[in-house]
Design an enzyme around this catalytic site. Structure first.
Site, PDB file in Angstrom:
ATOM      1  N   SER A  26       0.866  -1.188   0.000  1.00 44.73           N
ATOM      2  CA  SER A  26       0.000   0.000   0.000  1.00 44.73           C
ATOM      3  C   SER A  26       0.893   1.226   0.000  1.00 44.73           C
ATOM      4  O   SER A  26       2.026   1.189   0.510  1.00 44.73           O
ATOM      5  CB  SER A  26      -0.866  -0.007   1.263  1.00 44.73           C
ATOM      6  OG  SER A  26      -1.529   1.235   1.407  1.00 44.73           O
ATOM      7  N   TYR A  56      -1.871  -0.508  10.346  1.00 40.42           N
ATOM      8  CA  TYR A  56      -1.893  -0.957   8.943  1.00 40.42           C
ATOM      9  C   TYR A  56      -0.589  -0.561   8.250  1.00 40.42           C
ATOM     10  O   TYR A  56       0.048  -1.390   7.587  1.00 40.42           O
ATOM     11  CB  TYR A  56      -3.095  -0.314   8.251  1.00 40.42           C
ATOM     12  CG  TYR A  56      -3.241  -0.660   6.782  1.00 40.42           C
ATOM     13  CD1 TYR A  56      -3.707  -1.909   6.385  1.00 40.42           C
ATOM     14  CD2 TYR A  56      -2.933   0.272   5.797  1.00 40.42           C
ATOM     15  CE1 TYR A  56      -3.860  -2.215   5.033  1.00 40.42           C
ATOM     16  CE2 TYR A  56      -3.086  -0.025   4.453  1.00 40.42           C
ATOM     17  CZ  TYR A  56      -3.555  -1.266   4.073  1.00 40.42           C
ATOM     18  OH  TYR A  56      -3.699  -1.571   2.741  1.00 40.42           O
TER      19      TYR A  56
END
Ligand SMILES: NC(=O)c1ccc[n+]([C@@H]2O[C@H](COP(=O)([O-])OP(=O)(O)OC[C@H]3O[C@@H](n4cnc5c(N)ncnc54)[C@H](OP(=O)(O)O)[C@@H]3O)[C@@H](O)[C@H]2O)c1
Length: 263
Positions: free
Chosen positions: A134, A147
């Site tokens: 990501s 995350y």
């Protein structure tokens, strides 16, 4: 692509499913992994693929999944590690439990799959591993500490592994997408804990699937999508404080005590 044996994790929806659709065809033997049987079976039936139920945080599940690929295909050419989870919120409130959960799936789950697949990839032709990370694994936004940390870990692992496996002809590539319109972000994107600075577009899953394909065919080490975020990534590495300012307007007030966690 020539005839290829492909395993995609996280293929029951979102980016993984879009990647499966992009790779499906008469020259591809597709194995699709996920946890939700209805969605996985429907996707596999539509794409003439083999569904493989597996929770990647479970070592036995992963072993069974890879054993099924070995029995049916004997080798593996492409592994796309797409399974992942997201939790957002103040780091203190998410606590250690959420941090552990995301590391267990997004990082340890991915490397468990890679290690289990390596013997099959060594028998493949021009083998490729694509790890779907990501952009939050390059520039960590507020409220995504757990995350982002799991994706930073995946990035570090992937860059090291790429160099280790190069002598064997196994390519390791990374894809770092910005926000993507999938169930993972529904109800969160643009909310108080998922700020999206002006000018950052929301991508389609198909756009990210094309980036994954590019990594496979061009054997790129890393692709950031959309392209315009690359400059932000470089700036953030050189001047971390500069990117803070982009997000600062989302943080006008301190976190209220009620939202603080105990760990
Ligand atoms: N959406 C975004 O904005 C965005 C941005 C950057 C990066 N990414 C990354 O892209 C990847 C795909 O995400 P997505 O947006 O497509 O989300 P999604 O639609 O929620 O799909 C996530 C997939 O991961 C699977 N999964 C989750 N936990 C699992 C576990 N413990 N074991 C096995 N499979 C598991 C899910 O399977 P089941 O549903 O069957 O459990 C599902 O197939 C993730 O790694 C995510 O971090 C997403």
């Amino acid at each position: 692509m020539k005839h290829r044996v492909v395993l995609i994790t996280g293929a029951s929806g979102g980016i993984g499913l879009a990647t499966a659709r992009a790779l499906a065809g008469p020259d591809t033997q597709l194995f699709l992994a996920g946890r939700r049987p209805e969605r996985l079976n429907a996707a596999a039936a539509a794409l003439q693929a083999v569904p493989l139920l597996a929770d990647l945080s479970d070592a036995a599940d992963v072993a069974h999944m890879v054993e099924a690929v070995r029995r049916k295909a004997g080798h593996l050419d492409v592994l796309v590690n797409c399974a992942g989870q997201l939790e957002v919120g103040p780091a203190e409130q998410l606590g250690v439990a959420v941090a552990e959960q995301l590391i267990r799936v997004n990082y340890l789950g991915a490397i468990r799959v890679v290690h289990a697949c390596l013997p099959l990839l060594r028998m493949g032709e021009q083998p490729v591993i694509v790890n779907v990370s990501s952009f939050a694994g390059r520039v960590a936004p507020p409220f995504m500490a757990a995350y982002a940390a799991s994706k930073f870990a995946l990035n570090g692992y992937s860059h090291a592994l790429r160099q280790e496996l190069r002598p064997e002809g196994i390519h390791v590539g990374l894809v770092l997408p910005g926000p993507v319109d999938t169930p993972m972000v529904h109800g969160r994107l643009g909310g108080v804990h998922y700020p999206v600075p002006r000018g950052v577009p929301t991508l389609s899953a198909e756009r990210v699937a094309r980036a994954i394909l590019a990594v496979i065919t061009q054997r790129s080490p890393e692709v950031i999508v959309p392209w315009r975020l690359r400059a932000v990534g470089r700036l953030a590495s050189a001047y971390p404080g500069l990117v803070d300012r982009l997000y600062a307007r989302f943080q006008s007030a301190p976190i209220p005590p009620a939202a603080r966690g105990s760990e």
